[in-house]
Motif scaffolding. Structure first.
Motif, short mmCIF file in Angstrom:
data_model
loop_
_atom_site.label_atom_id
_atom_site.label_comp_id
_atom_site.label_asym_id
_atom_site.label_seq_id
_atom_site.Cartn_x
_atom_site.Cartn_y
_atom_site.Cartn_z
N ARG A 1 52.87 41.97 54.52
CA ARG A 1 51.52 42.20 55.06
C ARG A 1 51.27 43.69 55.23
N ARG A 2 52.25 44.40 55.77
CA ARG A 2 52.10 45.84 56.01
C ARG A 2 51.86 46.58 54.70
N ALA A 3 52.65 46.25 53.68
CA ALA A 3 52.49 46.89 52.37
C ALA A 3 51.10 46.61 51.81
N HIS A 4 50.62 45.37 51.95
CA HIS A 4 49.28 45.03 51.47
C HIS A 4 48.21 45.80 52.23
N HIS A 5 48.37 45.91 53.55
CA HIS A 5 47.38 46.66 54.34
C HIS A 5 47.35 48.13 53.92
N LEU A 6 48.51 48.73 53.72
CA LEU A 6 48.56 50.14 53.33
C LEU A 6 47.91 50.35 51.96
N VAL B 1 44.94 39.37 53.47
CA VAL B 1 44.93 40.64 54.20
C VAL B 1 43.52 41.23 54.23
N LEU B 2 42.72 40.94 53.20
CA LEU B 2 41.37 41.50 53.12
C LEU B 2 40.40 40.80 54.07
N GLY B 3 40.69 39.57 54.44
CA GLY B 3 39.79 38.82 55.31
C GLY B 3 39.30 37.57 54.62
N ALA B 4 38.10 37.13 54.97
CA ALA B 4 37.58 35.86 54.46
C ALA B 4 37.22 35.92 52.99
N SER B 5 36.77 37.09 52.51
CA SER B 5 36.36 37.24 51.11
C SER B 5 37.49 37.82 50.28
N VAL B 6 37.61 37.34 49.05
CA VAL B 6 38.64 37.82 48.13
C VAL B 6 37.94 38.39 46.90
N ASP B 7 38.00 39.70 46.76
CA ASP B 7 37.45 40.37 45.58
C ASP B 7 38.59 40.53 44.59
N PRO B 8 38.55 39.81 43.44
CA PRO B 8 39.66 39.90 42.48
C PRO B 8 39.97 41.32 42.02
N THR B 9 38.95 42.18 41.94
CA THR B 9 39.17 43.56 41.50
C THR B 9 40.00 44.32 42.53
N VAL B 10 39.70 44.13 43.81
CA VAL B 10 40.46 44.82 44.86
C VAL B 10 41.89 44.30 44.91
N VAL B 11 42.03 42.97 44.84
CA VAL B 11 43.38 42.39 44.87
C VAL B 11 44.18 42.86 43.65
N ALA B 12 43.53 42.97 42.50
CA ALA B 12 44.21 43.46 41.30
C ALA B 12 44.74 44.87 41.55
N GLY B 13 43.94 45.72 42.20
CA GLY B 13 44.40 47.07 42.54
C GLY B 13 45.54 47.06 43.53
N MET B 14 45.49 46.15 44.48
CA MET B 14 46.56 46.07 45.48
C MET B 14 47.88 45.68 44.85
N LEU B 15 47.83 44.80 43.85
CA LEU B 15 49.06 44.27 43.26
C LEU B 15 49.40 44.90 41.92
N ASP B 16 48.61 45.88 41.49
CA ASP B 16 48.81 46.52 40.17
C ASP B 16 48.86 45.48 39.06
N LEU B 17 47.89 44.57 39.08
CA LEU B 17 47.77 43.53 38.07
C LEU B 17 46.43 43.68 37.36
N PRO B 18 46.31 43.15 36.14
CA PRO B 18 45.00 43.15 35.49
C PRO B 18 44.02 42.24 36.25
N ALA B 19 42.78 42.65 36.32
CA ALA B 19 41.77 41.90 37.07
C ALA B 19 41.61 40.49 36.51
N HIS B 20 41.71 40.34 35.19
CA HIS B 20 41.53 38.99 34.62
C HIS B 20 42.66 38.05 35.04
N ALA B 21 43.86 38.58 35.23
CA ALA B 21 44.98 37.74 35.68
C ALA B 21 44.76 37.29 37.12
N VAL B 22 44.25 38.18 37.96
CA VAL B 22 43.95 37.82 39.35
C VAL B 22 42.81 36.80 39.39
#
Length: 199
Positions: free
Chosen positions: A124-129, A63-84
């Motif tokens: 996808r919609r939930a991830h975008h929001l 959903v973020l595009g070509a780059s995946v920032d683990p910190t941002v994805v961790a915030g999106m999924l409410d997961l610890p950054a190290h797990a992502v």
């Protein structure tokens, strides 16, 4: 599209990966416009190898595009950054991601496109929001995610703010593009105030 432009587009989307180039050419020869079904099957087979946690991370990252920032994805999924980050390492081993300095990138554009397209629309919609919620310091990013989620009012407001900021920096070309996008979103809402501001 000229042959040179087509070749450049294929190279950009595949990053020169032989399987992806061959399958993309085969798909074009048969009239397919999107990612070929053979590539989709190959990417989804690799995705199944990394497990459900990594799949969730990759689908959110798509959903973020070509780059995946683990910190941002961790915030999106409410997961610890190290797990992502651990999931990203697994995905790198499966050839779905590559390391790109401080972040990860999808191995090529087609991997990201396939993961995005095969993620159910409500997910996808939930991830975008959620991505929009986490990007308030970047109104253009908020606008892009809100528009993708179908939140036209939020998208129009975000693009208006981004356009105003671009005008303040005397970046007139950027401002024109952002305010045009704000106008398009405002027209969808029918909100008079947003339409007037965008105009």
């Amino acid at each position: 599209m000229s042959m040179g432009e087509l070749a450049a587009a294929i190279l950009r989307r595949t990053r020169g990966h032989p399987l992806f180039v061959v399958e993309t050419l085969r798909g074009l020869a048969t009239g397919e416009t999107g990612p070929p079904e053979t590539l989709q099957a190959a990417v989804l087979a690799r995705l199944r190898q990394v497990g459900r946690d990594a799949e969730e991370v990759l689908r959110a990252g798509a959903v973020l595009g070509a780059s995946v920032d683990p910190t941002v994805v961790a915030g999106m999924l409410d997961l610890p950054a190290h797990a992502v980050a651990r999931c990203c390492v697994e995905a790198t081993g499966a050839g779905l991601l590559v390391v790109a300095e401080r972040y990860y990138e999808f191995a090529n554009d087609l991997v990201q496109e396939i993961l995005y397209a095969t993620t159910p629309a409500p997910v996808r919609r939930a991830h975008h929001l959620r991505a929009a919620d986490l990007s308030t310091a970047q109104p253009e990013v908020v606008g892009r995610h809100a528009a993708a989620a179908g939140d036209d009012i939020r998208a129009a407001r975000a693009f208006l703010l981004a356009g105003e900021q671009a005008l303040a920096r005397f970046a007139t070309a950027d401002a024109e593009a952002l305010l045009t996008r704000a106008l398009e979103e405002a027209e969808r809402t029918g909100a008079a105030e947003l339409l007037c501001r965008a105009l």
